[in-house]
Design an enzyme around this catalytic site. Structure first.
Site, PDB file in Angstrom:
ATOM      1  N   VAL A 212      -8.119   2.913  10.158  1.00 33.66           N
ATOM      2  CA  VAL A 212      -6.907   3.216   9.374  1.00 33.66           C
ATOM      3  C   VAL A 212      -7.234   3.730   7.969  1.00 33.66           C
ATOM      4  CG1 VAL A 212      -5.496   1.573  10.650  1.00 33.66           C
ATOM      5  CG2 VAL A 212      -6.625   0.823   8.584  1.00 33.66           C
ATOM      6  N   GLU A 213      -6.244   4.338   7.355  1.00 36.06           N
ATOM      7  CA  GLU A 213      -6.343   4.899   5.986  1.00 36.06           C
ATOM      8  C   GLU A 213      -7.561   5.812   5.823  1.00 36.06           C
ATOM      9  OE1 GLU A 213      -5.351   2.603   2.596  1.00 36.06           O
ATOM     10  OE2 GLU A 213      -3.573   1.760   3.522  1.00 36.06           O
ATOM     11  N   GLY A 214      -7.730   6.723   6.791  1.00 35.69           N
ATOM     12  CA  GLY A 214      -8.859   7.650   6.758  1.00 35.69           C
ATOM     13  C   GLY A 214      -9.974   7.117   7.628  1.00 35.69           C
TER      14      GLY A 214
ATOM     15  N   ARG B 298      -5.415   2.958  -1.119  1.00 38.84           N
ATOM     16  CA  ARG B 298      -6.679   2.967  -0.390  1.00 38.84           C
ATOM     17  C   ARG B 298      -7.768   2.213  -1.163  1.00 38.84           C
ATOM     18  NH1 ARG B 298      -8.934   8.752   1.099  1.00 38.84           N
ATOM     19  NH2 ARG B 298      -9.350   8.723  -1.126  1.00 38.84           N
TER      20      ARG B 298
ATOM     21  N   SER C 186       0.857  -1.184   0.000  1.00 38.12           N
ATOM     22  CA  SER C 186       0.000   0.000   0.000  1.00 38.12           C
ATOM     23  C   SER C 186       0.894   1.235   0.000  1.00 38.12           C
ATOM     24  CB  SER C 186      -0.903  -0.048   1.228  1.00 38.12           C
ATOM     25  OG  SER C 186      -1.852   0.971   1.159  1.00 38.12           O
TER      26      SER C 186
END
Ligand SMILES: Cc1cc2nc3c(=O)[nH]c(=O)nc-3n(C[C@H](O)[C@H](O)[C@H](O)COP(=O)(O)OP(=O)(O)OC[C@H]3O[C@@H](n4cnc5c(N)ncnc54)[C@H](O)[C@@H]3O)c2cc1C
Length: 823
Positions: free
Chosen positions: A500-502, A378, A210
């Site tokens: 996670v990731e936003g 994402r 990622s």
């Protein structure tokens, strides 16, 4: 009557032109002709005359370019410049990053479905399929999730060695650098299959593929950096992590307080230009074992050693683990899903400028680098892991609900359980289609900023719903942790995916519509960009074109929304077959309604809409459900319109449309300017809210479909590890399912005899023998019931432990004593 006829003619001509988005010129000609012809024929000369004057008074000035620009657009440009909020550099970067794909059509109010359907069908290559059938299958066969999550709190050494050897960490690294160079779809498929066995393994594999060192180096690294790191990252010789988050910078990553000061220092007798870094990072995945740390910090150059600027901005560097002063190695424990995750710190850590990703010329470009790369990772990592989780839930819960009997019946037969099973099946269908569509967008070369946010949010939210439903259907079986529990850890770990990731609340409230509205809107970005054109003439021309395009767009959406709402979107040419055509038409209606509401909200609230998160979130939901429903329709087409999938498609589609309606209703109902709210209500819901959630009958069909083997269930559980190996309870349960179903009619015969008091024995096996001897069941049926009873017992059993087994191997008291002794 003649007056009404003439008025109607003008109105219909106007409506038809707006509906079909005709040009102003076409509208003028059509309305003038319609008014004149009907007016003359009906003999309503005065009405015709007044209408013609009004029509020409509108059309003529607007069609005179010079007059229109000077008298109308110029003052509006001035006003627009005053009211448009100035975008911060961060917001500007976020808006410019990424591309617009089919989501732009959904925002247009008149989607061109042929654009969607002509996109190539996403498929794995022969090599990628071989990887799925080879190393991925083998790796799944090695995983013992209880050993990982409870005994070791880590992957065992053989699993670590296997993932490195087979380049699981190098899926996104091109073959020229020794990686696998996989498509996004293959990357997603691998993660999905691993997630069906272990969230810990899937997360461990997801992170290096990622956003992190490999992705950043590929885009911005110097040749020297790429040649050094990429081949080593591909084979796991280097383990990367990427450190952005700190105690003061979570969702707002731009507020990092970590800093670097450009300075000179003598290193090995040589004066070296470098930076002193001070940082305090936390939550960093793979950090405890990382050999190379991607670090984000703000760089300052107070002595102007690099140039004029003192505050250079967010900057990215790669620090080798051996860097003196880098404190790393301690671990966090994320909700018993113990992938490697921990903090790292450093104070005045000196490093040369060569550690900057892309070299010194990239100093200060860190935020742009991150945002430009963010959407690709994402779009894959979290959506794929969530999709793997929900596919496993279908396989596990569908089989378990069929074999678990209470009150003399499979629990799957109870309507309450059926409701949960229908949600599991329907939402998994939607999640899988969403995840695939977003991976396909990446493979088409898009940087799907908005779809990746939609996929991250909805796949993980539905993962949460399904994990909860799976737990409920399993009852105590999923509550008692241990090697036999395949559901508990996935449920425990759900909030990780949410965060996670936003983090999801922010992703929904701020990002999906916030980015979507400006990025996907056909005119807003153009109007905003016009403001920054230096030459006034060019600026005015560009703004004028965008503004009048926008006005026509708004009128068309109002007419389309109203007409499609009034007719229940039953008419009009669209894509699909006899079964799906009504679905496409429904989406046309909601696309027009979204475009109308978005424009009105932005127009009335302006920059304040950014702070009206509850409104923005609801409009984001509408865009999301439109995107998800389109993804499902595309998947249905790509799989050859299988009849067997129709209950799933229908359930998920009605759920999406019903949610769309409720989101729009909520947004309009809560709009603060009441007259606008009333007008929107009339245009969007002229006949009220008529969508309903999926019916109980449809739910029953979905539940039946996931509790018995079949082609639709096979497609739902694609990329699920179902090989009935010793480590795979779900696989073994699914292998038994045909026998469980075959035993049901025999159980009914046996149960009848049992109820009639035909048996003397109190023991099940004894009763079975009696049933066979009395001819109630045959010898073969006796064998079947006996075997199924024994095998099912294996699946309904849970673990128990000696109390000492549950005590932590090292307690805090032990550790304190150990440290004190050592001191
Ligand atoms: C297990 C795990 C692994 C991680 N791995 C990494 C990693 O490898 N590298 C890395 O750099 N980071 C990593 N993170 C950090 C992760 O990205 C952050 O946790 C995330 O960005 C949220 O920050 P926070 O936890 O501080 O929550 P906060 O920012 O404190 O947010 C709290 C709540 O407020 C909401 N919120 C915040 N702002 C808004 C807004 N404007 N509108 C609406 N709601 C808002 C959020 O949605 C959330 O619900 C990881 C985190 C975890 C838990």
């Amino acid at each position: 009557m003649s007056v009404i006829l003439t008025l109607l003619a003008a109105l219909i001509a106007t409506g038809a032109c707006a509906y079909h988005r005709s040009s102003l010129r076409t509208w003028a000609i059509a309305t003038v002709i319609a008014t004149a012809v009907v007016g003359l024929m009906a003999g309503a000369l005065w009405t015709m005359f007044i209408l013609l004057v009004i029509e020409l008074a509108i059309a003529v000035p607007l069609l005179m370019d010079g007059f229109r620009r000077k008298q109308i657009s110029a003052p509006l440009l001035k006003l627009f410049a005053q009211v448009t909020p100035k975008l911060s550099e961060t917001e500007q970067t976020a808006l410019e990053a990424g591309t617009v794909g089919f989501e732009g059509e959904l925002f247009s109010g008149k989607p061109d479905w042929h654009e969607l359907l002509k996109q190539p069908k996403p498929e794995l290559s022969v090599e990628e399929q071989a990887f799925m059938d080879g190393p991925v299958e083998q790796l799944c066969g090695m995983i013992d999730d209880w050993q990982i999550t409870h005994e070791l709190a880590d992957l065992p050494p053989d699993v670590w060695a296997f993932v490195k050897k087979h380049k699981f960490f190098g899926m996104i690294i091109p073959k020229s650098y020794g990686g696998l160079g996989f498509s996004a779809l293959a990357h997603s498929a691998v993660l999905q299959k691993l997630a069906t066995m272990s969230a810990t393994v899937a997360s461990t594999v997801a992170v290096p593929n990622s956003l992190g060192p490999a992705e950043l180096l590929l885009h911005y690294g110097s040749d020297e950096q790429k040649n050094h790191y990429l081949p080593r990252l591909a084979v796991g010789e280097e383990i990367p992590c990427f450190a952005l988050t700190g105690p003061y910078a979570g969702s707002d990553a731009t507020s990092i307080t970590d800093y670097g000061i450009v300075c000179k220092q003598t290193v090995d007798g040589v004066e070296t230009l470098g930076m002193k870094l001070t940082f305090d990072k936390r939550y960093i995945t793979l950090a405890p074992i990382a050999t190379v740390v991607g670090l984000a910090f703000r760089l300052y150059d107070p002595e102007h050693l690099l140039g004029e600027k003192e505050d250079l901005g967010i900057t990215l560097a790669l620090l080798p683990r051996s860097t003196p002063g880098l404190e790393i190695g301690r671990r966090h424990l994320p909700l018993n899903v113990p992938f490697q995750n921990g903090p790292l710190h450093g104070k005045d850590v000196f490093v040369p400028l060569s550690v900057l990703i892309g070299g010194p010329q990239m100093a200060g470009h860190g935020w742009r680098m991150l945002v430009e790369c963010l959407s690709v990772g994402r779009a894959i990592s979290l959506p794929s892991n969530a999709t793997g989780g929900v596919r496993a839930a279908v396989a596990a819960t569908g089989a378990y609900a069929r074999m678990r009997k209470q009150f003399g019946l499979s629990v799957a037969r109870f309507e309450g359980v059926e409701e949960a099973l229908a949600r599991i099946g329907g939402l998994t269908y939607a999640t899988a289609a969403l995840s695939r569509a977003t991976a396909a967008a990446v493979d088409r070369g898009e940087k799907p900023a908005v779809p990746s946010a939609i996929a991250k949010y909805h796949a993980t939210e539905w993962g949460r719903v399904i994990a909860g439903d799976a737990m409920d259907v399993h009852g105590g079986k999923a509550v008692q942790l241990g090697p036999k529990n395949y559901a508990g850890r996935a449920w425990q770990g759900v909030p990780i995916a949410i965060t996670v990731e936003g983090a999801n609340i922010m992703t929904r409230s701020l990002m999906i519509f916030g980015q979507g509205a400006i990025r996907c809107h056909p005119y807003v970005l153009k109007e905003m960009q016009a403001l920054s054109i230096a030459d006034y003439g060019d600026r005015l021309r560009t703004f004028d074109r965008a503004l009048f395009g926008h006005v026509g767009f708004g009128i068309s959406n109002a007419v389309r929304s109203f007409t499609l709402g009034l007719t229940g979107s039953r008419f009009g040419d669209t894509a699909g077959d006899a079964y799906t055509r009504r679905y496409y038409r429904k989406l046309n209606r909601y696309s027009a309604a979204l475009a109308l509401c978005a424009d009105t909200f932005m127009g009335v609230l302006g920059g304040k809409l950014k702070f009206k998160e509850k409104l923005s979130a609801r409009l984001g939901d509408v865009l999301s459900y439109l995107y998800i429903a389109s993804a499902m329709l595309k998947r249905y087409e790509d799989t050859g319109r299988p009849e067997a999938d129709r209950p799933l498609l229908a359930w998920a589609f009605h759920e999406c449309v019903w949610r769309m309606q409720m989101a729009l209703d909520g947004a309009i109902r809560n709009f603060p300017v009441r007259p606008v709210s009333w007008l929107l209500r009339a245009l969007v819901f002229p006949l009220g809210r008529r969508e309903v959630p999926p019916s109980d009958r449809l739910g029953r069909r979905v539940a039946a479909l996931i509790t018995a083997p079949g082609e639709a269930r096979d497609r739902l559980t694609e990329w699920t590890y179902l090989t009935p190996t010793a480590n795979n309870t779900i696989g073994r349960m699914n292998a038994l399912l045909p026998d469980v179903i075959a035993a049901e009619p025999v159980e009914r015969k046996f149960g009848k005899a049992q109820k009639a008091g035909q048996f003397k024995s109190h023991d099940y096996n004894g009763q079975l023998v009696e049933a066979m001897q009395a001819g109630v069941i045959t010898a073969a049926e006796y064998e079947l019931l006996k075997r199924v009873r024994e095998r099912v017992f294996e699946f309904i059993s849970v673990d128990d432990f000696d109390p000492s087994e549950l005590r932590a191997a090292v307690t805090r008291a032990d550790l304190k004593k150990k440290l004190a002794d050592a001191a």
